[in-house]
Motif scaffolding. Structure first.
Motif, PDB file in Angstrom:
ATOM      1  N   ILE A   1       0.959  -1.029  -0.284  1.00 59.06           N
ATOM      2  CA  ILE A   1       0.151   0.243   0.274  1.00 59.06           C
ATOM      3  C   ILE A   1       0.401   1.410   0.227  1.00 59.06           C
ATOM      4  O   ILE A   1       0.106   1.970  -1.011  1.00 59.06           O
ATOM      5  CB  ILE A   1      -0.814  -0.048   1.391  1.00 59.06           C
ATOM      6  CG1 ILE A   1      -2.122  -0.957   0.991  1.00 59.06           C
ATOM      7  CG2 ILE A   1      -2.311   1.679   1.274  1.00 59.06           C
ATOM      8  CD1 ILE A   1      -2.556  -1.279   2.586  1.00 59.06           C
ATOM      9  N   ASN A   2       1.744   1.132   0.958  1.00 57.87           N
ATOM     10  CA  ASN A   2       3.116   2.437   0.986  1.00 57.87           C
ATOM     11  C   ASN A   2       3.211   2.619   0.287  1.00 57.87           C
ATOM     12  O   ASN A   2       3.523   4.116  -0.468  1.00 57.87           O
ATOM     13  CB  ASN A   2       3.400   2.298   1.950  1.00 57.87           C
ATOM     14  CG  ASN A   2       2.735   2.820   3.350  1.00 57.87           C
ATOM     15  OD1 ASN A   2       2.246   3.300   3.211  1.00 57.87           O
ATOM     16  ND2 ASN A   2       3.470   2.204   4.425  1.00 57.87           N
ATOM     17  N   GLN A   3       3.767   2.053  -0.933  1.00 61.48           N
ATOM     18  CA  GLN A   3       4.691   1.582  -1.899  1.00 61.48           C
ATOM     19  C   GLN A   3       4.093   1.972  -3.384  1.00 61.48           C
ATOM     20  O   GLN A   3       4.157   3.377  -3.999  1.00 61.48           O
ATOM     21  CB  GLN A   3       4.984   0.302  -3.202  1.00 61.48           C
ATOM     22  CG  GLN A   3       6.578  -0.644  -2.030  1.00 61.48           C
ATOM     23  CD  GLN A   3       6.755  -1.502  -2.143  1.00 61.48           C
ATOM     24  OE1 GLN A   3       5.582  -2.029  -3.137  1.00 61.48           O
ATOM     25  NE2 GLN A   3       7.806  -1.942  -1.492  1.00 61.48           N
ATOM     26  N   ARG A   4       2.079   2.395  -3.239  1.00 58.67           N
ATOM     27  CA  ARG A   4       1.503   2.619  -4.304  1.00 58.67           C
ATOM     28  C   ARG A   4       1.037   4.047  -4.144  1.00 58.67           C
ATOM     29  O   ARG A   4       1.126   4.710  -4.691  1.00 58.67           O
ATOM     30  CB  ARG A   4       0.565   1.621  -4.117  1.00 58.67           C
ATOM     31  CG  ARG A   4       0.171   0.461  -5.075  1.00 58.67           C
ATOM     32  CD  ARG A   4      -0.795  -0.431  -5.601  1.00 58.67           C
ATOM     33  NE  ARG A   4      -0.655  -1.796  -5.298  1.00 58.67           N
ATOM     34  CZ  ARG A   4      -1.876  -2.369  -5.359  1.00 58.67           C
ATOM     35  NH1 ARG A   4      -2.706  -2.289  -4.950  1.00 58.67           N
ATOM     36  NH2 ARG A   4      -1.202  -3.910  -5.479  1.00 58.67           N
ATOM     37  N   LEU A   5       1.322   3.550  -2.859  1.00 61.76           N
ATOM     38  CA  LEU A   5       0.444   5.292  -2.534  1.00 61.76           C
ATOM     39  C   LEU A   5       1.114   6.832  -2.532  1.00 61.76           C
ATOM     40  O   LEU A   5       1.312   8.002  -3.435  1.00 61.76           O
ATOM     41  CB  LEU A   5       0.436   5.984  -0.244  1.00 61.76           C
ATOM     42  CG  LEU A   5       0.357   6.954  -0.474  1.00 61.76           C
ATOM     43  CD1 LEU A   5      -0.860   7.402  -1.482  1.00 61.76           C
ATOM     44  CD2 LEU A   5       0.072   6.942   1.114  1.00 61.76           C
ATOM     45  N   ALA A   6       2.838   6.070  -2.700  1.00 60.02           N
ATOM     46  CA  ALA A   6       4.376   6.710  -2.934  1.00 60.02           C
ATOM     47  C   ALA A   6       4.577   7.787  -4.477  1.00 60.02           C
ATOM     48  O   ALA A   6       4.589   8.603  -4.604  1.00 60.02           O
ATOM     49  CB  ALA A   6       5.714   6.437  -2.563  1.00 60.02           C
ATOM     50  N   VAL A   7       4.147   6.691  -5.332  1.00 64.54           N
ATOM     51  CA  VAL A   7       3.526   6.949  -6.184  1.00 64.54           C
ATOM     52  C   VAL A   7       2.754   8.443  -6.709  1.00 64.54           C
ATOM     53  O   VAL A   7       3.174   9.046  -8.207  1.00 64.54           O
ATOM     54  CB  VAL A   7       3.291   5.575  -7.870  1.00 64.54           C
ATOM     55  CG1 VAL A   7       3.903   5.784  -9.261  1.00 64.54           C
ATOM     56  CG2 VAL A   7       5.239   4.783  -7.124  1.00 64.54           C
ATOM     57  N   LEU A   8       1.331   7.173  -6.671  1.00 63.34           N
ATOM     58  CA  LEU A   8       0.316   8.301  -6.744  1.00 63.34           C
ATOM     59  C   LEU A   8       0.359   9.320  -6.333  1.00 63.34           C
ATOM     60  O   LEU A   8       0.328  10.429  -6.626  1.00 63.34           O
ATOM     61  CB  LEU A   8      -0.711   7.752  -6.727  1.00 63.34           C
ATOM     62  CG  LEU A   8      -1.609   5.916  -6.856  1.00 63.34           C
ATOM     63  CD1 LEU A   8      -2.541   5.346  -6.625  1.00 63.34           C
ATOM     64  CD2 LEU A   8      -1.692   6.381  -8.379  1.00 63.34           C
ATOM     65  N   LEU A   9       0.920   9.749  -4.939  1.00 62.73           N
ATOM     66  CA  LEU A   9       1.341  11.275  -4.607  1.00 62.73           C
ATOM     67  C   LEU A   9       1.678  11.712  -5.690  1.00 62.73           C
ATOM     68  O   LEU A   9       1.796  13.158  -5.375  1.00 62.73           O
ATOM     69  CB  LEU A   9       1.775  10.791  -2.435  1.00 62.73           C
ATOM     70  CG  LEU A   9       0.690  10.999  -1.972  1.00 62.73           C
ATOM     71  CD1 LEU A   9       2.116   9.996  -0.745  1.00 62.73           C
ATOM     72  CD2 LEU A   9      -0.457  11.056  -1.737  1.00 62.73           C
ATOM     73  N   GLN A  10       3.044  11.504  -5.776  1.00 61.50           N
ATOM     74  CA  GLN A  10       3.495  12.165  -6.888  1.00 61.50           C
ATOM     75  C   GLN A  10       2.730  12.395  -8.562  1.00 61.50           C
ATOM     76  O   GLN A  10       3.592  12.810  -8.391  1.00 61.50           O
ATOM     77  CB  GLN A  10       5.325  11.487  -7.192  1.00 61.50           C
ATOM     78  CG  GLN A  10       6.496  11.881  -8.328  1.00 61.50           C
ATOM     79  CD  GLN A  10       7.459  11.475  -7.924  1.00 61.50           C
ATOM     80  OE1 GLN A  10       7.466   9.735  -7.536  1.00 61.50           O
ATOM     81  NE2 GLN A  10       8.878  12.142  -8.208  1.00 61.50           N
ATOM     82  N   GLU A  11       2.713  11.100  -8.463  1.00 60.66           N
ATOM     83  CA  GLU A  11       2.644  11.600  -9.987  1.00 60.66           C
ATOM     84  C   GLU A  11       0.908  12.505 -10.383  1.00 60.66           C
ATOM     85  O   GLU A  11       0.532  13.157 -10.800  1.00 60.66           O
ATOM     86  CB  GLU A  11       1.862   9.895 -10.696  1.00 60.66           C
ATOM     87  CG  GLU A  11       2.662   9.420 -10.641  1.00 60.66           C
ATOM     88  CD  GLU A  11       2.378   7.512 -11.339  1.00 60.66           C
ATOM     89  OE1 GLU A  11       2.722   6.971 -12.340  1.00 60.66           O
ATOM     90  OE2 GLU A  11       0.669   7.736 -10.835  1.00 60.66           O
ATOM     91  N   THR A  12       0.252  12.722  -9.286  1.00 57.67           N
ATOM     92  CA  THR A  12      -1.064  13.461  -8.867  1.00 57.67           C
ATOM     93  C   THR A  12      -0.874  14.567  -8.253  1.00 57.67           C
ATOM     94  O   THR A  12      -1.444  15.833  -7.758  1.00 57.67           O
ATOM     95  CB  THR A  12      -2.055  12.986  -7.715  1.00 57.67           C
ATOM     96  OG1 THR A  12      -1.513  12.612  -6.660  1.00 57.67           O
ATOM     97  CG2 THR A  12      -2.355  11.869  -8.987  1.00 57.67           C
ATOM     98  N   GLY A  13       0.864  14.694  -7.551  1.00 56.36           N
ATOM     99  CA  GLY A  13       0.371  16.517  -6.955  1.00 56.36           C
ATOM    100  C   GLY A  13       0.804  16.546  -6.213  1.00 56.36           C
ATOM    101  O   GLY A  13       0.438  17.461  -5.407  1.00 56.36           O
ATOM    102  N   LEU A  14       0.124  15.436  -5.213  1.00 52.33           N
ATOM    103  CA  LEU A  14      -0.783  15.416  -3.959  1.00 52.33           C
ATOM    104  C   LEU A  14       0.398  15.151  -2.820  1.00 52.33           C
ATOM    105  O   LEU A  14       0.241  15.348  -1.501  1.00 52.33           O
ATOM    106  CB  LEU A  14      -1.718  14.043  -3.171  1.00 52.33           C
ATOM    107  CG  LEU A  14      -2.560  14.668  -4.871  1.00 52.33           C
ATOM    108  CD1 LEU A  14      -3.777  13.569  -5.116  1.00 52.33           C
ATOM    109  CD2 LEU A  14      -3.641  16.090  -3.946  1.00 52.33           C
ATOM    110  N   GLU A  15       1.838  15.168  -3.233  1.00 50.61           N
ATOM    111  CA  GLU A  15       2.749  15.209  -2.241  1.00 50.61           C
ATOM    112  C   GLU A  15       2.583  16.142  -0.950  1.00 50.61           C
ATOM    113  O   GLU A  15       2.950  15.528   0.736  1.00 50.61           O
ATOM    114  CB  GLU A  15       4.046  15.018  -2.444  1.00 50.61           C
ATOM    115  CG  GLU A  15       4.883  13.699  -3.785  1.00 50.61           C
ATOM    116  CD  GLU A  15       5.423  13.736  -4.047  1.00 50.61           C
ATOM    117  OE1 GLU A  15       7.005  12.982  -4.048  1.00 50.61           O
ATOM    118  OE2 GLU A  15       6.216  14.898  -5.118  1.00 50.61           O
TER     119      GLU A  15
END
Length: 247
Positions: free
Chosen positions: A109-123
């Motif tokens: 979950i954390n791996q997927r979350l990190a990628v998606l936060l970056q791809e969506t600009g939500l970090e």
């Protein structure tokens, strides 16, 4: 084998006295992005709810990977216009809600979350609550919340219609990037002909009472903006043909 097959599907809401949709036939592939366009009230959202498994057809059948669609599943995600985010959870908690409920391993979950936060600009917003976000940022959260599940089919029901033009353009880019990286089947409902021309590899035209699929066309102008096509007469002829089908 097609990812999704819809065969002679019809649906009528109880007490309505008339069919909402009738004799819908569609075949959609994985790694495709498809736009459904048509006037209001001809059953576009009804069709998405049938694909999602929220409704069951009275006539015909829907199959995914050659298996009948009988109930809702995380493998068929849907993003609504109102987003339906959880205000008591922060951005990261909203995004990870689905896989946490399915007991997906925390590291995954954390791996997927990190990628998606970056791809969506939500970090930098990962710890913010959704009521603190703008409409565009909320839509990014809604998209990420579905993509983290890695669904075979992702549906968007007028998801960008309430956004201003600049924010909508940003959401188009984010959606296309996420789709490119996952290769799933995306289905978008829109009333906007130019959004359909930009986002849709395939454009599915619905019309009539009850609603039915009039035509499915391959879009030669996929990812082409109105501004870049301003001097292209063939683009405007194609656009006019689509508009005429909607009348």
């Amino acid at each position: 084998m097609p990812l999704l097959e819809i065969k002679h599907v019809g649906y009528q809401y109880a007490g309505s006295g008339a069919q909402s949709i009738d004799n819908i036939n569609l075949t959609l592939e994985a790694n495709s992005i498809n736009v459904i366009i048509g006037p209001s009230g001809i059953g576009k959202s009804t069709l998405l709810n049938l694909i999602a498994g929220y409704l069951k057809p009275q006539i015909g059948e829907l199959r995914m990977n050659d298996q009948p669609i009988q109930k809702a599943s995380w493998q068929r995600g849907i993003v609504f216009q109102d987003m339906a985010l959880y205000p008591w959870l922060n951005v990261s908690q909203n995004i990870t809600f689905g896989p946490r409920m399915r007991k997906v391993p925390k590291q995954q979950i954390n791996q997927r979350l990190a990628v998606l936060l970056q791809e969506t600009g939500l970090e930098k917003f990962k710890s913010s609550y959704v009521y603190e976000l703008s409409g565009g940022l909320k839509q990014r959260v809604a998209l990420a919340r579905e993509f983290i599940n890695q669904p075979d089919i992702l549906m968007l029901d007028e998801s960008f219609s309430a956004l201003d033009n600049l924010t909508r353009d940003e959401m188009h880019q984010i959606l296309l990037e996420l789709w490119t990286n996952t290769g799933n089947c995306v289905i978008v409902i829109t009333h906007d002909i130019d959004e359909a021309l930009y986002l849709g590899q395939n454009i599915i035209i619905m019309n009539g009472r009850p609603g039915t699929v009039q035509q499915t066309v391959t879009n030669p102008y996929f990812k082409s903006t109105f501004d870049t096509m301003i001097n292209n007469s063939e683009y405007f002829s194609f656009r006019r043909m689509l508009l005429d089908q909607l009348k």
